[in-house]
Write an enzyme that holds these catalytic residues in place. Structure first.
Site, PDB file in Angstrom:
ATOM      1  N   GLU A  87      18.058  83.189  11.406  1.00  0.00           N
ATOM      2  CA  GLU A  87      16.865  83.392  12.387  1.00  0.00           C
ATOM      3  C   GLU A  87      17.589  83.810  13.514  1.00  0.00           C
ATOM      4  O   GLU A  87      18.755  83.704  14.149  1.00  0.00           O
ATOM      5  CB  GLU A  87      16.031  82.353  12.844  1.00  0.00           C
ATOM      6  CG  GLU A  87      15.240  82.407  13.383  1.00  0.00           C
ATOM      7  CD  GLU A  87      14.623  80.242  13.821  1.00  0.00           C
ATOM      8  OE1 GLU A  87      13.884  80.580  14.585  1.00  0.00           O
ATOM      9  OE2 GLU A  87      14.518  79.509  12.545  1.00  0.00           O
ATOM     10  N   LYS A 222      13.655  63.516  -1.089  1.00  0.00           N
ATOM     11  CA  LYS A 222      13.597  64.637  -0.838  1.00  0.00           C
ATOM     12  C   LYS A 222      12.051  64.566  -0.207  1.00  0.00           C
ATOM     13  O   LYS A 222      12.034  65.927  -0.672  1.00  0.00           O
ATOM     14  CB  LYS A 222      14.241  65.466  -1.916  1.00  0.00           C
ATOM     15  CG  LYS A 222      15.578  65.563  -2.583  1.00  0.00           C
ATOM     16  CD  LYS A 222      15.513  66.598  -3.562  1.00  0.00           C
ATOM     17  CE  LYS A 222      16.971  67.091  -3.670  1.00  0.00           C
ATOM     18  NZ  LYS A 222      17.710  65.513  -4.323  1.00  0.00           N
ATOM     19  N   ASP A 296      23.068  69.267   0.403  1.00  0.00           N
ATOM     20  CA  ASP A 296      22.177  69.110  -0.513  1.00  0.00           C
ATOM     21  C   ASP A 296      21.088  69.810  -0.057  1.00  0.00           C
ATOM     22  O   ASP A 296      19.966  69.167   1.492  1.00  0.00           O
ATOM     23  CB  ASP A 296      21.293  68.466  -1.217  1.00  0.00           C
ATOM     24  CG  ASP A 296      19.817  67.894  -2.442  1.00  0.00           C
ATOM     25  OD1 ASP A 296      19.266  69.335  -2.347  1.00  0.00           O
ATOM     26  OD2 ASP A 296      19.937  67.503  -3.275  1.00  0.00           O
ATOM     27  N   HIS A 387      12.647  85.095  21.254  1.00  0.00           N
ATOM     28  CA  HIS A 387      12.980  85.563  20.083  1.00  0.00           C
ATOM     29  C   HIS A 387      12.211  86.942  19.665  1.00  0.00           C
ATOM     30  O   HIS A 387      12.211  88.045  19.078  1.00  0.00           O
ATOM     31  CB  HIS A 387      11.472  85.026  19.442  1.00  0.00           C
ATOM     32  CG  HIS A 387      11.969  82.969  19.011  1.00  0.00           C
ATOM     33  ND1 HIS A 387      12.084  82.693  19.673  1.00  0.00           N
ATOM     34  CD2 HIS A 387      12.378  83.218  17.531  1.00  0.00           C
ATOM     35  CE1 HIS A 387      12.280  81.771  18.815  1.00  0.00           C
ATOM     36  NE2 HIS A 387      12.555  81.738  17.292  1.00  0.00           N
TER      37      HIS A 387
END
Length: 791
Positions: A87, A222, A296, A387
């Site tokens: 990004e 999660k 993770d 951006h």
């Protein structure tokens, strides 16, 4: 190898031979190339606990962010951090926030606790039995701790909490897992503990569960949940900083009040959206660090639950803190043993069994940095722009050219060509080289702060008749490129000036410069074109933001590029420049509304916009009085501000006088002389600042940059009267001499207020030899206006 041959046995084979077999099978049957994926540095035999069906790896770019000063219990010092991301603008924003925190003394960070849980599900025949089981099982906490110790050295059972739902019991096993994240560890330990419970139930009670599962989804593994936010999961950590007002203005380009107001708005939106917690974009830091550090990845969203808090202190500083209640991380186990990830952990000093607390404090501090920076960008209306500049990945040739190789025949086919060239685009193109010796000052400065290709580039075009035409391609910087450059310069001058320029970019005369010159120079009126370089074609592509002129390649002109050689500017050249300038001014004299309709790209500097620029002019005055006393004495400071305060009066006076199209940058950088039939003729280029103003505005700038400081009142009167007479002749309009002199005085002071401060800002950062002499001449011209000019 057939489909049947790709059985689980092949997925669990950890050899290089097995990997190559899998790759060969996929390449053949999926008809795809995996050469890039196959190229990796892993030892297949070392991945038995990491991945199944191993075929290779994918690369993710890793950038460095920081530095960030952290005062933690575990993390102490200045830290650079590795971010694996695709990004654009992310690491730039992280680093900006890190700089703001560091310059404000650093972030204070503390780990508040660590817990991991597994919540197995037991179902009984009735709620009575579920309650009985709940009372029974909590008595065996110590026995269960002993059982768990048989299966893990790190997992410590700290609590056992039953939760009854109907006839089911969800039994919360709460652990501390040391340096490991602990999901797999606690799953194994909990399963063995539950086997012990089931055996003991059968041997000592009449309670017989109908059903057992290792997890009933109450562990929030999660997943984002309010339970994790309230009670914590993984590591609970907090980071805080007190941002000074000076840092907010100079680094974040906002005031503390702007930032706290923006915070209240986004907090309101978070409540309305039902957000768990409240943050701006913590997930960006979490995902990029998790990827680089072998964490993770599936835990990114639960780890990104955060609570950002901001408050304005009595002393004007801004208090900022962020709490991460469920940061699921580990520095042993999982992917932390992989070589690249281990290197990144080592860079932070976080590898091994003592690294989790340190890593948590580093992550929280960087999350705070990004949230501060991003919210500041939103508050200052820079979020989308950053951006646009750093983060958008457009297809090739769908944006402005960034390299000489982009300037091919296809690029030149996008131009609209003037009849002097012909209607058809060139059949071939030869780029000579880049040339920056004749760039406008705006382009030269802006090019240092943009990855766009801009400036003057010599090109040879071949037309359909196979004629070679030498031209100059002028690629325009966007006004945003110019403003970025100005903010860079302002930041080196004063925080107040940076803030004022940031707030005023839409008001000042540099707005819209990228498209203004394209339309002003692309005309057919011979009264204008005879004094300009020949324009073969123009490119104006708003979609790709490409703005360019294909113009005559100038050579052999007299006095070209003589900014620092004004001794060559003899009266005959000044008079020739005035004569040509007067004919240009005559074209639109007194046709203000028609001019603005013809060229809506003009940024009009009228009374309203001038009054709105007062904060900027005050900031310039303070900067020049503090840093440039040689050019701006205390009395000149007061005189400057008196004109600022009376702007409404003299601006309206200007608006009552006949105005016209002026070049607005009429100085030896942009003008020279052709030899035409044994006579000199003016040639003027770089029309990006062209505007509606008094015709005397161009004369003022010509005198400031071409005359010495000992210029006499008689000389000024001579040139001023010559300009008036020439304009009368070309416009066929009578011009009152008294009003004309008054217009000169107003134009001179307007030039001093609007343009000179920008010159001095640039000069303060990077010395320009011509400024010293020009400022002396300007000072003399202003002094002369305080006494009547000779008639």
């Amino acid at each position: 190898m057939s489909i049947k041959q790709l059985s689980p046995r092949h997925l669990y084979t950890y050899t290089e031979k097995a990997r190559q077999q899998r790759l060969a099978y996929l390449s053949k049957h999926m008809q795809c190339s995996l050469d890039k994926v196959a190229n990796n540095s892993f030892d297949a035999s070392a991945l038995s606990n990491t991945i199944e069906g191993f075929i290779g790896s994918v690369e993710v770019p890793v950038g460095i962010g920081g530095p960030l000063q952290i005062h933690g219990l575990h993390a102490q010092g200045l830290f650079y951090a590795p971010f694996a991301t695709t990004e654009g603008a992310l690491i730039a924003s992280i680093s900006r926030g890190a700089t703001a925190i560091t310059r404000s003394g650093g972030a204070t960070a503390r780990v508040l606790g660590q817990r991991m849980m597994r919540v197995p599900h037991f179902e009984f025949g009735s709620v009575i039995q579920a309650m009985a089981f709940s009372h029974w099982v909590v008595k065996y906490l110590d026995d269960l701790r002993s059982e768990i110790a048989n299966h893990s050295r790190y997992a410590q059972l700290v609590a056992l909490t039953p939760q009854i739902i109907g006839r089911s019991v969800h039994l919360h096993f709460i652990y501390e897992t040391a340096a490991a994240a602990g999901q797999n560890m606690t799953t194994t330990c909990t399963w063995h503990a539950c086997q012990w419970i089931l055996d003991r139930l059968a041997a000592t009670t009449d309670l017989k569960p109908h059903h057992f599962m290792i997890d009933g989804n109450l562990s929030s593994d999660k997943k984002v949940s309010y339970q994790s936010q309230i009670h914590g999961r993984g590591t609970r950590v907090i980071a805080e900083v007190h941002l000074s007002a000076a840092v907010c203005k100079s680094i974040l380009r906002v005031t503390p009040v702007q930032l706290i107001n923006a915070y209240h708005h986004v907090a309101e939106g978070a409540v309305a959206a039902g957000m768990v917690g409240m943050n701006i974009n913590v997930a960006n830091v979490i995902a990029a660090l998790f990827t680089a550090l072998g964490q993770d990845i599936a835990c990114v969203h639960e780890s990104s639950v955060a609570h950002l808090r901001m408050a304005l202190n009595d002393d004007g500083e801004l208090y900022c803190s962020i709490t991460l209640p469920s940061l699921v991380i580990g520095t042993v186990g999982g992917g932390t043993h992989l070589p690249h990830q281990r290197e990144c952990l080592n860079m932070l000093g976080c590898s091994g069994p003592e690294g989790t607390g340190k890593l948590a404090e580093i992550i929280a501090s960087y999350c705070l940095a990004l949230d501060i920076s991003t919210l500041s960008a939103i508050a200052a209306d820079e979020f989308a722009k950053s951006h646009e500049k750093l983060g958008r990945n457009r297809p090739q040739l769908a944006t402005a050219p960034v390299a000489l190789t982009d300037l091919n025949v296809a690029f030149f086919h996008t131009a609209a060509y003037n009849p002097v060239w012909g209607s058809k685009p060139p059949v071939s193109v030869e780029i000579q080289s880049s040339s920056d010796d004749k760039h406008s000052l705006l382009t030269t400065l802006s090019a240092r702060h943009s990855n766009r290709l801009m400036g003057l580039i010599p090109v040879t075009l071949t037309n359909a008749a196979r004629q070679d035409i030498p031209v100059m391609l002028k690629l325009k910087p966007l006004d945003q490129d110019i403003f970025t450059m100005m903010k860079f310069l302002a930041e080196k001058c004063s925080p107040a000036l940076l803030q004022a320029i940031s707030d005023s970019t839409h008001l000042i005369e540099f707005f819209n410069t990228h498209c203004r010159e394209v339309v002003v120079m692309n005309q057919q009126d011979p009264r204008l074109t005879r004094y300009m370089p020949m324009i073969y074609g123009v490119i104006r592509d708003d979609k790709t933001q490409t703005y360019a002129l294909i113009e005559e390649r100038l050579h052999g002109l007299a006095l070209m590029d003589t900014t620092d050689q004004i001794d060559q500017w003899q009266p005959c050249y000044i008079e020739t420049a005035i004569a040509g300038m007067a004919e240009i001014h005559a074209v639109w004299l007194g046709q203000e509304q028609a001019l603005l309709q013809k060229f809506p790209e003009i940024c009009l500097q009228d009374t309203k916009s001038t009054l709105a620029q007062r904060p900027l002019l005050h900031a310039f005055a303070d900067f020049m009085a503090e840093k440039l006393t040689h050019y701006f004495t205390p009395s000149e400071h007061d005189y400057f501000l008196s004109w600022v305060e009376n702007a409404e009066v003299w601006c309206r006076e200007i608006e009552q006088m006949p105005r016209t199209l002026v070049h607005n940058d009429f100085n030896p950088r942009n003008i020279a002389f052709r030899q035409v039939d044994e006579q000199l003729e003016l040639c003027v280029w770089d029309w990006e600042l062209a505007t509606l103003h008094l015709p005397q505005r161009d004369l003022v700038e010509l005198l400031v940059f071409s005359q010495q400081a000992d210029i006499s009142p008689e000389t000024v009167t001579h040139y001023l009267e010559l300009h008036r007479q020439q304009l009368e002749q070309h416009s066929q309009t009578a011009i009152d001499p008294i009003q004309w002199q008054r217009g000169y005085v107003l134009a001179l002071h307007d030039f001093w207020l609007r343009r000179i401060p920008f010159y001095l800002m640039a000069h303060h950062v990077s010395h320009y030899p011509f400024i010293d002499r020009a400022m002396q001449t300007l000072r003399k011209l202003i002094e002369l206006t305080r006494t009547p000019l000779q008639s």
